[in-house]
Design a protein around this motif. Structure first.
Motif: not given
Ligand SMILES: Cc1ncc(C[n+]2csc(CCOP(=O)(O)OP(=O)(O)O)c2C)c(N)n1
Ligand SMILES: Cc1ncc(C[n+]2csc(CCOP(=O)(O)OP(=O)(O)O)c2C)c(N)n1
Ligand code: SF4
Ligand code: SF4
Ligand SMILES: [Mg+2]
Ligand SMILES: [Mg+2]
Lengths: 586, 285, 285, 586
Positions: A26-43
């Motif tokens: 779940s956490g990584s799905l959210l991460g990937k969505a945020l990444m596609r929305g332009g954000f940098h992520v770390f999980g």
């Protein structure tokens, strides 16, 4: 793209629940969505060695600039059970929020904080309505979370479609779960939550992956054609990934009977001329140490990844540590050159794996990629890998149909560089004799003192050449201020939290530097010396008790550390811990 | 064609005069010559022990590895390049003590390799300690009152591990051994030949004389090598009569069939340029 | 007398709900209670894997060792103090992959210990990779196209290794399993009980339903557990019918008889004062 | 007692021939006879890993003062074949002699030295006359040798009687062989040879034994009741000895299936309360590293001897090296206290083995006795061991019938010293739970950060206490001048040649010191510092390429070495090599 956090331009989520509830997913799905929305992520995930039940959690941080680690605090808690609320409430930032099932009974004393927002959502009820499995509560919570931070449900749904491609029913149900969670939160909580992650509408094309993924991809890109590994946390995902992709990677992937079999198989394949690799953790590496020496003596280029976890012995299988450095550098009887390289983020995992293959073959030595659980199981968004950046260099491997030299082929020919040309087995006119006993140039066993010395010296000349090459390979990286009051020194996965700490210090106007030692063997004594000079106070940061990198630096470069920040509970450093220590040191 | 001469090496032979290893070496060379194998296409993998000196004495490709690890190394070489004929040479200690963990697993994978066990029922090179195949009562340096344990039985171990070719040879019968080696090498799958090898230095019981009186040939007694239960029974025979020959053989898929990539060129010959991971990266985007 | 209550520990059980390990734990506790063993005189030795958590859940002496090493540790504990009842708990991976090298050797030594194999035909704790007992075709994380190798057969492996007590139990039949454990524990010699243990998390083939349909009891079909060849035959059965019960048993000298010093007090109770090496020094003078 | 050598009060013999000819046996018989005649002796063998054939030799040195190593040169060569003459003639001192079979054909060019004495003896003819096996030629040569140096044939015959006790015929034949060799040499060569070893007529009661013998005896004296070891040169003789003496030693002695089995068996026995030990060399130690960590984590006192030989990998199985020090100190994942002690002569082999058992039990840690082939296969005469000197200290092991404390027994009770009391398995009222996972005081698995830290700290407190005890145990020995111009620093078997070099330097009036580092872990940083201070120039002597002790000293005590004498051909240092190096350094 807009990221508004409480204290900086980042927002932190924590998804928590039970083992088996798909927390990391779940956490990584959210991460990937945020990444596609332009954000940098770390999980990063945290879980005990348990298949079902027990508390698991995943922390995800997003920002409009690169994020290198989790934060010290959580802005939005996605609590899939009550335990998660009780365990993590104190980590919440002032003004932070908790998404949880509306039926959770929280007695007064259990949540003593009036400074946070409670966002009950009918997680169970929605899942029941949809008729999905209970694990789908996660998706409802994700929907609610992105609503609260002003993110786009469509991007989230797109990620779900891609992740579950081919499983129509599941996709549809999950889409509904996202929507219903999203709508519920929108309707009931509107814009009340103060953190915002508004997408830019443009996917910047980054990738989000773990260190394990990146090492596996690096191996594929490096032309590794043979992978044998015995399962061991945290390195097993490399095996799982490669086994699943063996056709695309054109690789033989084997789970043999033990780590001893794994490395000796890799050695057999490498002797036959194939790039080959294994991965393990400390206990498995113990079992490989004998074959490591065999690789050294036979001059067979093997590549090996270690994912460190806290020891001694079985220790804490699903946690992280950096306590195997000196063991790795000295493992196996006798003395021989080896490569030990410690990537600090996912991109380095990829490129340094490629470098490891090149160095192993050029110098015909074992090469070890030394990582840890925190590095190889955490997700990070990064620029897509550039396969041309490192390239493939097989050194003195002669691929010909026939050996036409007048002189008979000598596997261990004494050369100036110490490197003896290799040929493929099966080459007409030449046989290749490798030998674990001390040997002549042809590979025959000998104990003749002069021959023995000459062969030993040959191997050491290789080591010197290797050392020179490593000094040129960017073996030490320096981040931050030129004129530093304080220099943080670390390696491997501490890079992430250290870079985040640098950001915090910069905001405070503190001139700080971070020195990342990348190559551990051969040790880049000069580069380390250059990086530390004029760095002000020196603070060593390692996830061990005995300052192992500190020992290498003292021994090779002559610097000693007055300040040492150590963490040995298996959890990663938080940036704030490093920041605090720097403040204390100054 | 390769000749016996071609298979000689300049290394001085340091086996004890009369050692059974000479018979094994000679039979193996003959088998290679008679099969017309090219020496560049043969790989010998040896463990540590007196047997391990084989790589010094036979001019084919060779890798002298560490104690007990012949099988995983040999398995991988064959996967890396199926054009090679891969023959492992292990001692009884090498194969069935420290290397025991690999034996059943190699067998059940069924790589197309041969394993020759130099079975002298003793530790030769380390100067005469008990081996797992030492028979009960044998007095050795480490068992001065005689071995207590029931001996490991290579034949029934191999059968229980689903080895597809299980044979025993005798170093004192060169002609028979040569034929066995030829059959094992050409057999498609994992082929074990356990060779009764007198050690003149340390094993004073299982000598040439001992075997001469006892050894008989399975094929001369109408043994059916496709009957597993019969193979078990013959495999348990060890007393006044000791059978040699093929106990059991059955063809089944070899290990390389497990790997789609091995349908193409041998791994070792695959080009490494032009690898493109962009397709793989999509799932992470 | 020890009660079920006495055998409980405060540790939270972290096995998946429905895991076959619960059946094994319960049957073992019952066996201990019914045999009237004192908990201080029982030692559990566990490997690494889900099965390894046994030492956390049963209040006897325990040592949770490293992956694959249950047998040498258990063997030595029994030699050190024969007054202890030593029971090893190993996983299928633990016992037959990384630990395979010890299995035959423990068997042929015949120490008076029990080995319980939690045989779920999968790697549980490491999240579902193939195990050596995984049957051909099983899809796992490490074998996404299905297992290629022939599965290791614990029963015939044990027989070929001269184990003196060879049995199979089923975690879904508690009463039968309890009786097997009692028989194994009281058997004088090396006793293996391979327990079919459903793993509800990772093995979707060998489930309770799978076994319910297939499992039958050897003792109900007149199997003679002293007939080795019959034991091999039954041991190879795995399909519509899967036998449980005792395949084979034979009494032979136990390992401790090999050591004259063990005729006296248990090693662990021997006094260390008054040792006098002056007699031994004479040969060096 | 009178010892007149060529250059000093010592005489050196070399017995040479083929593998299988009983070379070591002959040399050591001679050694024992000389010892009984009042002399101090030292004997070392040199042989390849071959059972029959190939050149073997044994050097024996005798003196009226303690001898610590072989000499650089040979005074009397006992050549059982021609090869021995050709290989060793250049090592002969001026005036030295060669005993050889009279039928050996030496062409003119083959022996270019006119400065030595040729003593042909009818070795074969005498053996034929006696009707003995050809191996008896050795005994004839021994008879001739003792005649030449003026020694007593009766003492030699006594040694033979004792060695072959119970084998009447063999004794008799060998007695005749000694006599005939003796008489032949007396008659034909009279008093011509200038070296003399005239016995005192009084046996001083010393013993002559190898390091392996001494370690085995130390284990017996320490109450070791369980020994499991897989054969590996050079450590196998411990197994052979203990297997032969298991009744006298009251010990269970096992040769298991591998080194992994060996150490895990030892661990099982130790967990059950028995003192237990194993021995191996580098390759076997590799396989033990995982169980080493298990011992550390479960706090089980295991004792392990390593006999180093040249690596990497199989290397040279029958030769010597000191290249596994850093591997030994760092082996196994994670960080934990351990004991690594390196005896330098046979007496230390005995006493330090006893100390190792005590420290292992007192601190519940693995203890390693780090030796090498040269130390454990060489013979040395020494004073009989004093069993009371070290004694047995089992630390906090409670041997009671019943646990009567109100508090339930906790295997890993957190104490101030870090040491948690042990009890025997089977104690009424208590169960003992040991665990390779990180654990609570009771031994249950935990990943709770605070518990984990507390347990880790507990183990480290033990380490500190251990370190303190070691600093008090004479962990560093200093020999030679107080006011030294030069200090030789070494460890393990280099002690012998270094002490001989000291003698030579003293004769030259050079003020030199030898510092022997005995404990390697915990490292006695202070004691080393004290020993090196004011020692003039520092010369490090190690049988490795990378100055491993040097690294430990630099890291822990801050001293660096400008001068390093390294030897890596598998052969021991000769005293003269150290002497020459000191002269060069000065
Ligand atoms: C890990 C390891 N342990 C021990 C040894 C020492 N060693 C060398 S050969 C050998 C056994 C020899 O017996 P076997 O395998 O039967 O071979 P043989 O000499 O009889 O041919 C041993 C134990 C080693 N080389 N490596
Ligand atoms: C030397 C070593 N290698 C790998 C591991 C990782 N590991 C832990 S449990 C396990 C296998 C579990 O399978 P099994 O033995 O069948 O036990 P189960 O979990 O199924 O009970 C492995 C490979 C380890 N702990 N030690
Ligand atoms: S010791 Fe035995 S096996 Fe080794 S060479 Fe001599 S006779 Fe052959
Ligand atoms: S993973 Fe399998 S074996 Fe492990 S606890 Fe869960 S069901 Fe049981
Ligand atoms: Mg052998
Ligand atoms: Mg399992």
């Amino acid at each position: 793209m807009k990221c508004i956090g409480f204290r900086d331009n980042s927002v932190s989520f924590l998804v928590g629940g039970q083992a088996g509830q798909g927390i990391t997913r779940s956490g990584s799905l959210l991460g990937k969505a945020l990444m596609r929305g332009g954000f940098h992520v770390f999980g990063a995930n945290d879980y005990p060695s348990v298949i079902r039940g027990s508390h698991n959690f995943y922390v995800l941080r997003a920002s409009d600039e690169e994020v290198h680690s989790q934060a010290d605090t959580v802005d939005l808690l996605l609590a899939l059970n009550k335990e998660t609320i009780l365990l993590h409430k104190d980590e919440l930032t002032e003004g932070g929020g908790i998404i949880y099932d509306e039926q959770t009974e929280l007695s007064k004393g259990e949540l003593e904080r009036g400074d946070i927002n409670m966002y009950p959502v009918p997680l169970n009820a929605i899942v029941e309505e949809i008729g999905g499995p209970s694990i789908m509560r996660n998706t409802v919570a994700l929907g609610a979370a992105i609503a609260l931070v002003g993110f786009d449900a469509e991007i989230m749904k797109g990620v779900i479609s891609d992740t579950f491609a081919g499983r129509g029913g599941i996709i549809e149900m999950n889409h509904r779960a996202v929507e219903m969670g999203f709508d519920y939160a929108r309707e009931n909580y509107g814009d009340g939550f103060r953190c915002r992650l508004e997408p830019s509408g443009e996917n910047p094309g980054r990738i989000m992956l773990t260190g394990n993924d990146a090492v596996a991809l690096g191996a594929i890109q490096a032309g590794c054609k043979f992978y044998a590994a015995y399962p061991m946390t945290p390195a097993s995902p490399v095996l799982h990934y490669l086994a699943a992709k063996d056709m695309e990677a054109e690789m033989v992937v084997i789970q043999p009977e033990s780590e001893i079999a794994a490395l000796t198989m890799v050695l057999g394949a490498a002797y036959a001329g194939v790039r080959a690799m294994t991965a393990t953790s400390g206990g498995g590496f113990c079992l490989m140490t004998e074959a490591l020496g065999l690789a050294a003596m036979t001059e067979t280029p093997v590549v090996l990844m270690i994912g460190q976890r806290p020891g001694p012995s079985t220790g804490m299988a699903t946690y992280s540590a950096q306590a195997d450095l000196l063991f790795t550098i000295h493992a196996s009887q006798g003395e021989f050159p080896r490569v030990v390289v410690a990537p600090g983020d996912v991109a380095e995992c990829f490129y340094l794996t490629m470098e490891a293959f090149n160095l192993a073959e050029k110098y015909q030595v074992p090469a070890i990629i030394l990582t840890d659980k925190y590095l190889i199981e955490s997700h990070k968004s990064t620029e897509p890998f550039d396969p041309g950046k490192v390239g493939i260099d097989r050194g003195d491997l002669l691929i010909v149909d026939e050996w036409t030299d007048a002189e008979e082929y000598k596997r261990y020919k004494i050369t100036e560089s110490g490197v003896s040309p290799r040929i493929l087995l099966g080459t007409r006119g030449a046989t290749v004799l490798a030998n674990s006993n001390e040997h002549t140039e042809y590979g025959y066993t000998t104990t003749d003192p002069e021959r023995v010395m000459a062969m030993g010296e040959k191997r050491f000349r290789k080591g010197n050449a290797l050392k020179k090459e490593v000094e040129d390979l960017n073996p030490v990286k320096v981040y931050g201020a030129e004129d530093a009051e304080v220099t943080i020194v670390g390696w491997g996965s501490t890079k992430g939290p250290a870079l985040e700490a640098l950001k915090m210090l910069r905001r405070d106007g503190v001139k700080a530097r971070f020195v990342q030692v990348v190559y551990m063997a051969p040790f880049p004594a000069e580069a380390v010396g250059a990086a530390l000079k004029g760095g002000g106070k020196l603070l060593l940061v390692e996830a061990n008790r005995t300052a192992q990198l500190g020992a290498l630096i003292k021994l090779n470069s002559g610097f000693t550390f007055e300040h040492f920040l150590s963490k040995v509970d298996g959890r990663p450093f938080n940036p704030g811990e490093i920041y605090d220590k720097v403040k204390e040191v100054l | 064609m390769v000749t016996m001469q071609d298979l000689a090496t300049p290394a001085t032979n340091t086996w004890c005069p009369g050692c059974g290893n000479f018979g094994i070496l000679m039979a193996m060379k003959r088998a290679i010559v008679q099969l017309g194998l090219e020496r560049e296409k043969v790989v010998a993998v040896t463990g540590i022990g007196c047997h391990g000196k084989m790589t010094n004495y036979i001019k084919v490709n060779g890798i002298h590895v560490i104690h007990g690890r012949v099988l995983p190394v040999a398995t991988a070489i064959k996967l890396a390049n199926r054009e090679l004929t891969v023959i492992g040479f292990a001692g009884d200690g090498d194969a069935f003590n420290i290397g025991m963990g690999h034996f059943s697993h190699a067998a059940r994978r069924n790589p197309d390799i041969t394993l020759v066990v130099h079975d002298n029922l003793i530790y030769g090179l380390t100067t005469g300690q008990t081996s797992p195949t030492s028979k009960r009562g044998l007095k050795t340096k480490s068992t001065p009152r005689g071995v207590f344990e029931v001996a490991v039985n290579p034949i029934t171990q191999a059968l229980a591990s689903d080895a597809s070719f299980v044979a025993r040879g005798y170093a004192g019968d060169m002609r028979h051994l040569t034929e066995l080696f030829k059959e094992a090498i050409t057999f498609p799958g994992f082929a074990m030949v356990d060779v009764l090898q007198p050690c003149v230095a340390w094993n004073r019981i299982n000598t040439y004389d001992f075997y001469k009186e006892r050894v008989y040939k399975l094929e001369e007694e109408g043994h059916d090598p496709t009957d597993l239960m019969k193979a078990y029974e013959r495999g348990r025979e060890w007393g006044d009569r000791i059978p040699i020959g093929v106990f059991y053989k059955v063809e089944r898929p070899v290990y390389r069939e497990n790997f789609p990539v091995l349908k193409g060129a041998p791994l070792a010959r695959q080009k490494l340029d032009g690898i493109d991971i962009s397709g793989l990266l999509k799932e992470f985007a």
